[in-house]
Write an enzyme that holds these catalytic residues in place. Structure first.
Site, short mmCIF file in Angstrom:
data_model
loop_
_atom_site.label_atom_id
_atom_site.label_comp_id
_atom_site.label_asym_id
_atom_site.label_seq_id
_atom_site.Cartn_x
_atom_site.Cartn_y
_atom_site.Cartn_z
N GLU A 120 -1.73 8.32 -11.40
CA GLU A 120 -1.32 7.03 -11.93
C GLU A 120 -1.32 7.06 -13.46
O GLU A 120 -2.36 7.27 -14.08
CB GLU A 120 -2.30 5.96 -11.43
CG GLU A 120 -2.54 6.07 -9.92
CD GLU A 120 -3.82 5.36 -9.46
OE1 GLU A 120 -4.34 4.50 -10.19
OE2 GLU A 120 -4.30 5.68 -8.36
N ARG A 158 1.65 -6.85 -9.18
CA ARG A 158 1.94 -6.27 -7.86
C ARG A 158 1.84 -7.33 -6.76
O ARG A 158 2.09 -7.03 -5.59
CB ARG A 158 0.99 -5.11 -7.56
CG ARG A 158 -0.47 -5.51 -7.45
CD ARG A 158 -1.36 -4.35 -7.02
NE ARG A 158 -2.72 -4.77 -6.74
CZ ARG A 158 -3.60 -4.05 -6.05
NH1 ARG A 158 -3.26 -2.86 -5.59
NH2 ARG A 158 -4.82 -4.49 -5.84
N ARG A 178 0.85 -1.20 0.00
CA ARG A 178 0.00 0.00 0.00
C ARG A 178 0.88 1.25 0.00
O ARG A 178 1.23 1.79 1.04
CB ARG A 178 -0.91 -0.03 1.23
CG ARG A 178 -1.79 1.19 1.40
CD ARG A 178 -2.88 1.31 0.39
NE ARG A 178 -3.84 0.21 0.47
CZ ARG A 178 -4.64 -0.14 -0.56
NH1 ARG A 178 -4.60 0.53 -1.71
NH2 ARG A 178 -5.47 -1.15 -0.44
N HIS A 207 1.01 2.91 -10.52
CA HIS A 207 0.08 3.42 -9.50
C HIS A 207 0.83 4.26 -8.46
O HIS A 207 0.91 3.89 -7.28
CB HIS A 207 -0.59 2.21 -8.86
CG HIS A 207 -1.83 2.48 -8.07
ND1 HIS A 207 -1.87 3.39 -7.05
CD2 HIS A 207 -3.06 1.94 -8.15
CE1 HIS A 207 -3.09 3.38 -6.53
NE2 HIS A 207 -3.82 2.51 -7.18
N ASP A 263 -11.84 9.40 -7.52
CA ASP A 263 -11.41 8.20 -8.24
C ASP A 263 -11.82 8.37 -9.71
O ASP A 263 -12.93 8.04 -10.09
CB ASP A 263 -12.06 6.96 -7.60
CG ASP A 263 -11.43 5.66 -8.09
OD1 ASP A 263 -10.55 5.72 -8.97
OD2 ASP A 263 -11.83 4.59 -7.59
N GLN A 292 -8.22 -7.90 -8.52
CA GLN A 292 -8.20 -6.47 -8.87
C GLN A 292 -6.75 -6.04 -9.14
O GLN A 292 -5.85 -6.35 -8.38
CB GLN A 292 -8.80 -5.67 -7.70
CG GLN A 292 -8.30 -4.25 -7.56
CD GLN A 292 -9.43 -3.23 -7.37
OE1 GLN A 292 -10.50 -3.36 -7.94
NE2 GLN A 292 -9.17 -2.22 -6.58
C1 BG6 Z 1 -7.09 3.05 -8.07
C2 BG6 Z 1 -8.51 2.71 -8.49
O1 BG6 Z 1 -6.24 2.95 -9.18
O2 BG6 Z 1 -6.67 2.11 -7.09
C3 BG6 Z 1 -9.41 2.72 -7.27
O3 BG6 Z 1 -8.97 3.65 -9.45
C4 BG6 Z 1 -8.89 1.77 -6.21
O4 BG6 Z 1 -10.74 2.35 -7.65
C5 BG6 Z 1 -7.44 2.14 -5.91
O5 BG6 Z 1 -9.68 1.88 -5.05
C6 BG6 Z 1 -6.77 1.22 -4.88
O6 BG6 Z 1 -6.93 -0.10 -5.24
P1 BG6 Z 1 -6.41 -1.25 -4.30
O7 BG6 Z 1 -6.78 -2.54 -4.98
O8 BG6 Z 1 -4.93 -1.08 -4.16
O9 BG6 Z 1 -7.09 -1.08 -2.97
#
Ligand code: BG6
Length: 321
Positions: free
Chosen positions: A295, A105, A76, A188, A233, A100
């Site tokens: 990003e 990553r 994170r 990101h 977002d 997701q």
């Molecule tokens: C961003 C997305 O790139 O990443 C968001 O647009 C998302 O929708 C954010 O909440 C964080 O994603 P994650 O999977 O790292 O919690």
């Protein structure tokens, strides 16, 4: 002919005697620093850049105090690499069984090696003024679960270049199999800011964006200098990669600029109060005030890569301009 008395060439500094960048590896961390003091740290999990410091030691990237660094979940903060899908995968797509933001990553990468100024073709007189770290990921390195979920033969080479004035990250995607595949990619970046209420994001005006906080509806940006005042977002689309996205202070001092190669979309994300509280690895709760994700990606559609082909894209972030 006796040439022993021939004049010797006027000394041109070769860089050999000048201080060089240092690169160290401990456990899963690769750290590189320049003789002038700038440094970068990359975690092999996700090839995630977790720190980028300027010569005076100031950190430029946000890393959550609750970030897991043990491979149990994506890191994170820093610069996670999103591949081959951005967001939750669409149901009817080849990526549909992936988590997701894909597997890049979520996988351990290999450190392929370093190169420094001379081989990077930079000015030798500046000695060690840049260092490039290369990381690799391929189909065979994935967990069995990911291999099954996305059964394509691919190769990724991710290059992280630290120079005095910038951090550059670029990704090469190779299709090593016999059939085409589709992918999305996103760098990101979590940029560290002192106070979210005092920043503005510039060069997005008149661009179309999809607002994920408003049922993915499409809008046009009206602001020349976007302030972040709530959960944000947005996926801005079809930008000119050469026009920098600038994060500036509210009195218009540029803090960061991001230029891109082959990445024409920009996601702007800040979780704000409730979402920050809801993320188990986001700490402290108020840290949403100290970050903005800008990003750089190719996420609005899909890139198709034919068998044997390669694609490359990347970003350059400059700080304190
Ligand atoms: C961003 C997305 O790139 O990443 C968001 O647009 C998302 O929708 C954010 O909440 C964080 O994603 P994650 O999977 O790292 O919690």
């Amino acid at each position: 002919m006796d040439r022993s008395n021939r004049p010797s060439a006027i000394g041109v500094p070769t860089g050999k005697n000048l201080p060089q960048p240092t690169v160290t590896m401990r456990e899963n961390l690769i750290e590189a620093s320049l003789p002038t003091g700038e440094s970068v740290t990359v975690h092999l999990f996700g090839a995630t850049v977790t720190s980028w410091k300027l010569a005076d030691g100031t950190e430029q990237l946000f890393l959550s105090e609750g970030a897991k660094l043990d491979g149990s979940k994506p890191i994170r903060g820093g610069v996670p690499v999103v591949f081959p899908v951005f967001g939750p995968p669409p149901k009817d797509h080849a990526t549909s069984s992936l988590p997701q933001h894909g597997f890049a990553r979520n996988s351990y990468w290999e450190f392929l090696g370093k190169s420094s100024s001379e081989s990077l073709g930079r000015d030798k007189r500046d000695g060690g003024d840049a260092v490039k770290l290369d990381f690799g990921l391929s189909h065979g390195m994935l967990s069995e679960e990911f291999r099954r979920a996305w059964p394509y033969e691919f190769g990724l080479v991710y290059s992280v270049t630290l120079s005095k004035e910038s951090l550059e990250t670029s990704l090469q995607v190779q299709n090593k199999g016999g059939r085409a595949f589709e992918f999305q990619v996103l760098l990101h970046s979590y940029l560290r800011v002192d106070d979210i209420s005092k920043i503005r994001i510039k060069n997005l005006q008149s661009k179309t964006y999809v607002d994920k906080t408003q049922n993915a509806t499409t809008h046009t940006e009206s602001s020349p200098a976007l302030a972040i005042t709530q959960e944000t977002d947005r996926v801005y689309q079809a930008l000119d990669p050469k026009v920098p996205i600038v994060v500036a202070s509210d009195d218009d001092k540029p803090l960061f600029s991001i230029t891109r190669e082959a990445l024409s979309d920009i996601v702007v994300w800040n979780p704000w109060i409730d979402k920050a509280k809801g993320m188990s690895d986001f700490a402290p709760d108020e840290a949403y005030k100290n970050m903005i994700c800008v990003e750089a990606g190719s996420v609005a559609g899909w890139q198709t890569l034919d068998a044997g082909d390669a694609w490359e894209g990347g970003q350059t972030i400059r700080a304190r301009l």
